[in-house]
Design a protein around this motif. Structure first.
Motif, PDB file in Angstrom:
ATOM      1  N   VAL A   1       0.881  -1.157   0.000  1.00 53.68           N
ATOM      2  CA  VAL A   1       0.000   0.000   0.000  1.00 53.68           C
ATOM      3  C   VAL A   1       0.923   1.213   0.000  1.00 53.68           C
ATOM      4  O   VAL A   1       1.679   1.416   0.953  1.00 53.68           O
ATOM      5  CB  VAL A   1      -0.924   0.016   1.229  1.00 53.68           C
ATOM      6  CG1 VAL A   1      -1.785   1.268   1.228  1.00 53.68           C
ATOM      7  CG2 VAL A   1      -1.775  -1.247   1.288  1.00 53.68           C
TER       8      VAL A   1
ATOM      9  N   GLY B   1       2.708   4.613   0.407  1.00 53.48           N
ATOM     10  CA  GLY B   1       2.674   5.617   1.452  1.00 53.48           C
ATOM     11  C   GLY B   1       2.267   6.966   0.895  1.00 53.48           C
ATOM     12  O   GLY B   1       2.108   7.139  -0.322  1.00 53.48           O
TER      13      GLY B   1
ATOM     14  N   TRP C   1       6.260   4.258   3.407  1.00 53.32           N
ATOM     15  CA  TRP C   1       5.617   5.125   4.395  1.00 53.32           C
ATOM     16  C   TRP C   1       6.659   5.992   5.092  1.00 53.32           C
ATOM     17  O   TRP C   1       6.381   7.126   5.445  1.00 53.32           O
ATOM     18  CB  TRP C   1       4.822   4.286   5.388  1.00 53.32           C
ATOM     19  CG  TRP C   1       3.537   3.841   4.755  1.00 53.32           C
ATOM     20  CD1 TRP C   1       3.407   2.944   3.718  1.00 53.32           C
ATOM     21  CD2 TRP C   1       2.238   4.309   5.043  1.00 53.32           C
ATOM     22  NE1 TRP C   1       2.094   2.841   3.359  1.00 53.32           N
ATOM     23  CE2 TRP C   1       1.343   3.658   4.169  1.00 53.32           C
ATOM     24  CE3 TRP C   1       1.725   5.205   5.960  1.00 53.32           C
ATOM     25  CZ2 TRP C   1      -0.016   3.886   4.191  1.00 53.32           C
ATOM     26  CZ3 TRP C   1       0.357   5.417   5.991  1.00 53.32           C
ATOM     27  CH2 TRP C   1      -0.501   4.766   5.104  1.00 53.32           C
TER      28      TRP C   1
ATOM     29  N   LEU D   1       0.487   2.644  12.527  1.00 56.09           N
ATOM     30  CA  LEU D   1      -0.105   1.941  11.382  1.00 56.09           C
ATOM     31  C   LEU D   1      -1.334   1.124  11.768  1.00 56.09           C
ATOM     32  O   LEU D   1      -2.253   0.979  10.947  1.00 56.09           O
ATOM     33  CB  LEU D   1       0.938   1.067  10.698  1.00 56.09           C
ATOM     34  CG  LEU D   1       2.005   1.844   9.922  1.00 56.09           C
ATOM     35  CD1 LEU D   1       3.054   0.897   9.359  1.00 56.09           C
ATOM     36  CD2 LEU D   1       1.393   2.695   8.825  1.00 56.09           C
TER      37      LEU D   1
ATOM     38  N   ARG E   1      -4.226   3.092  11.109  1.00 57.10           N
ATOM     39  CA  ARG E   1      -4.482   3.496   9.718  1.00 57.10           C
ATOM     40  C   ARG E   1      -4.631   2.333   8.738  1.00 57.10           C
ATOM     41  O   ARG E   1      -4.975   2.551   7.586  1.00 57.10           O
ATOM     42  CB  ARG E   1      -3.334   4.378   9.227  1.00 57.10           C
ATOM     43  CG  ARG E   1      -3.166   5.639  10.046  1.00 57.10           C
ATOM     44  CD  ARG E   1      -2.397   6.678   9.306  1.00 57.10           C
ATOM     45  NE  ARG E   1      -0.955   6.639   9.555  1.00 57.10           N
ATOM     46  CZ  ARG E   1      -0.093   7.384   8.885  1.00 57.10           C
ATOM     47  NH1 ARG E   1      -0.490   8.187   7.930  1.00 57.10           N
ATOM     48  NH2 ARG E   1       1.198   7.334   9.156  1.00 57.10           N
TER      49      ARG E   1
ATOM     50  N   GLU F   1      -8.137   1.684   6.701  1.00 57.93           N
ATOM     51  CA  GLU F   1      -8.378   2.656   5.636  1.00 57.93           C
ATOM     52  C   GLU F   1      -7.376   2.491   4.497  1.00 57.93           C
ATOM     53  O   GLU F   1      -7.739   2.528   3.317  1.00 57.93           O
ATOM     54  CB  GLU F   1      -8.275   4.078   6.205  1.00 57.93           C
ATOM     55  CG  GLU F   1      -8.533   5.146   5.158  1.00 57.93           C
ATOM     56  CD  GLU F   1      -8.387   6.556   5.727  1.00 57.93           C
ATOM     57  OE1 GLU F   1      -8.128   7.460   4.918  1.00 57.93           O
ATOM     58  OE2 GLU F   1      -8.525   6.742   6.949  1.00 57.93           O
ATOM     59  N   ALA F   2      -6.100   2.273   4.837  1.00 57.30           N
ATOM     60  CA  ALA F   2      -5.068   2.113   3.816  1.00 57.30           C
ATOM     61  C   ALA F   2      -5.306   0.863   2.975  1.00 57.30           C
ATOM     62  O   ALA F   2      -5.141   0.880   1.763  1.00 57.30           O
ATOM     63  CB  ALA F   2      -3.684   2.077   4.464  1.00 57.30           C
TER      64      ALA F   2
ATOM     65  N   ARG G   1      -7.621   0.929  -0.099  1.00 53.51           N
ATOM     66  CA  ARG G   1      -7.222   1.641  -1.339  1.00 53.51           C
ATOM     67  C   ARG G   1      -6.985   0.676  -2.468  1.00 53.51           C
ATOM     68  O   ARG G   1      -6.541  -0.401  -2.333  1.00 53.51           O
ATOM     69  CB  ARG G   1      -5.937   2.436  -1.111  1.00 53.51           C
ATOM     70  CG  ARG G   1      -6.097   3.596  -0.220  1.00 53.51           C
ATOM     71  CD  ARG G   1      -4.910   4.489  -0.365  1.00 53.51           C
ATOM     72  NE  ARG G   1      -4.355   4.800   0.939  1.00 53.51           N
ATOM     73  CZ  ARG G   1      -3.111   5.176   1.160  1.00 53.51           C
ATOM     74  NH1 ARG G   1      -2.257   5.242   0.195  1.00 53.51           N
ATOM     75  NH2 ARG G   1      -2.697   5.473   2.347  1.00 53.51           N
TER      76      ARG G   1
END
Length: 164
Positions: A68, A70, A88, A154, A157, A160-161, A164
């Motif tokens: 994913v 960053g 990230w 992390l 998050r 939500e990440a 994507r």
């Protein structure tokens, strides 16, 4: 004699997977360093940092993963070259001699967020793998403090990440 240290590019990943009981972070047991840590390693001359992260995840955990990207800026419309997924974070760590460099040196570590794909590992992992909850990361004694801080961020998050 120069006081400059050798700097080597490395790539590491926070490998998460969603279980019936929520998100877990997969860490590997490093036998030489005797601690739980991220999968990762040196970037080989034929790969970029994202490719190295994926390779290391597969070798060390046995799981196929997807990165994913960053936070980063998008390429402008019409830019002709492909974008490499952004890590990230990028940080420098002074490390002891290892099998790559026989003197103290610096790892320029590109830290990625990765999501484990599928129902289980697709190959035998090189290292022991354990899947930790956020609470276990906070309490486990054999985890470095910097990893704890970044993992806590992390865990807040990852859902939500991952969407994507």
């Amino acid at each position: 004699m120069s006081d400059k240290k050798v700097k080597e590019s490395t790539a590491s990943s926070f490998v998460f997977r969603l279980t019936d009981n929520g998100w877990r972070l997969g860490l590997i047991w490093h036998p030489r360093l005797e601690c739980w840590m991220l999968s990762g390693g040196h970037v080989e001359f034929w790969e970029n940092v994202a490719e190295a992260a994926l390779r290391e995840n597969s070798e060390e955990t046995g799981w196929e993963t997807r990165l994913v990207a960053g936070p980063s800026s998008e390429l402008p419309a019409g830019a002709p070259h492909p974008l490499v997924p952004a890590p990230w974070w990028v940080q420098e760590l002074t490390v002891s001699p290892d099998n790559h460099t026989q003197q103290p040196h610096v790892h320029v570590d590109h830290l990625f967020l990765a999501i484990a794909e599928g129902e289980g590992p697709v190959s035998e992992p090189v290292h022991e793998v354990r899947w930790f909850t956020a609470a276990e990361i906070a309490e486990q004694p054999d985890i470095a403090e910097d990893l704890r801080v970044q993992a806590k961020d992390l865990f807040g998050r990852v859902a939500e990440a991952a969407a994507r």
